[in-house]
Motif scaffolding. Sequence first.
Motif, PDB file in Angstrom:
ATOM      1  N   GLU A  69      -8.034  10.127  -0.422  1.00  0.00           N
ATOM      2  CA  GLU A  69      -7.749  10.043  -1.925  1.00  0.00           C
ATOM      3  C   GLU A  69      -7.623  11.449  -2.507  1.00  0.00           C
ATOM      4  N   TYR A 123       0.633  -1.009   0.058  1.00  0.00           N
ATOM      5  CA  TYR A 123      -0.097   0.055   0.100  1.00  0.00           C
ATOM      6  C   TYR A 123       0.789   1.201  -0.117  1.00  0.00           C
ATOM      7  N   VAL A 124       0.084   2.373  -0.092  1.00  0.00           N
ATOM      8  CA  VAL A 124       0.953   3.630  -0.337  1.00  0.00           C
ATOM      9  C   VAL A 124      -0.226   4.502   0.611  1.00  0.00           C
ATOM     10  N   HIS A 174      -0.559   4.018  -7.283  1.00  0.00           N
ATOM     11  CA  HIS A 174      -1.369   4.862  -6.462  1.00  0.00           C
ATOM     12  C   HIS A 174      -1.884   6.065  -7.474  1.00  0.00           C
ATOM     13  N   ARG A 175      -3.095   6.367  -7.150  1.00  0.00           N
ATOM     14  CA  ARG A 175      -3.775   7.708  -7.628  1.00  0.00           C
ATOM     15  C   ARG A 175      -4.248   8.353  -6.412  1.00  0.00           C
TER      16      ARG A 175
END
Length: 163
Positions: free
Chosen positions: A32, A9-10, A126-127
């Motif tokens: 996000e 994960y980030v 990631h975004r």
Amino acid sequence: MTSPFKVRYVLVSDYATVDRGGKLVIAGLYTEDLVVPSLPTLIGSLVFTVLAEPPKEKRKFRFEVESPSGLIVLGADGEIEPIPNRDGARARAILGFQFGQAVFNEAGEFKVFLSTPDRTERTEIHRFRLIIDPNAGVDSPVQPTPEASPTPEHKSIRRRKAL
């Protein structure tokens, strides 16, 4: 294309460190969205924490953040090595990328990539979105709701009655 190593994960935050026991200490964790009042915007400290499975052999890589228009706005070179397992724990590598004075000139969806140093293999990991809100950063007073209790004691009594 495949990543130079497996990312679990980030996290994106204002500050991050790892204590002696291996626990992540994060402050100012973003979800996000990064909400800013205007463009261009300057973020004094932006940290990307990547939790990854260590590779079987030492690997060099490139970390990049790409803007919605395709420009690389942040980037760093890194290296990851094999790490032995602790008893009862999965092997993990915690990689931190801290960018001071990060300037963003456009809103929209940003992508985070890992690649080989020559960029022949590049993988999105990631975004996040940069959103403009003129009221961002302005503290608004929290208004109690009519059913809010004035003290913790009343809240616990109310909860017991509701059960």
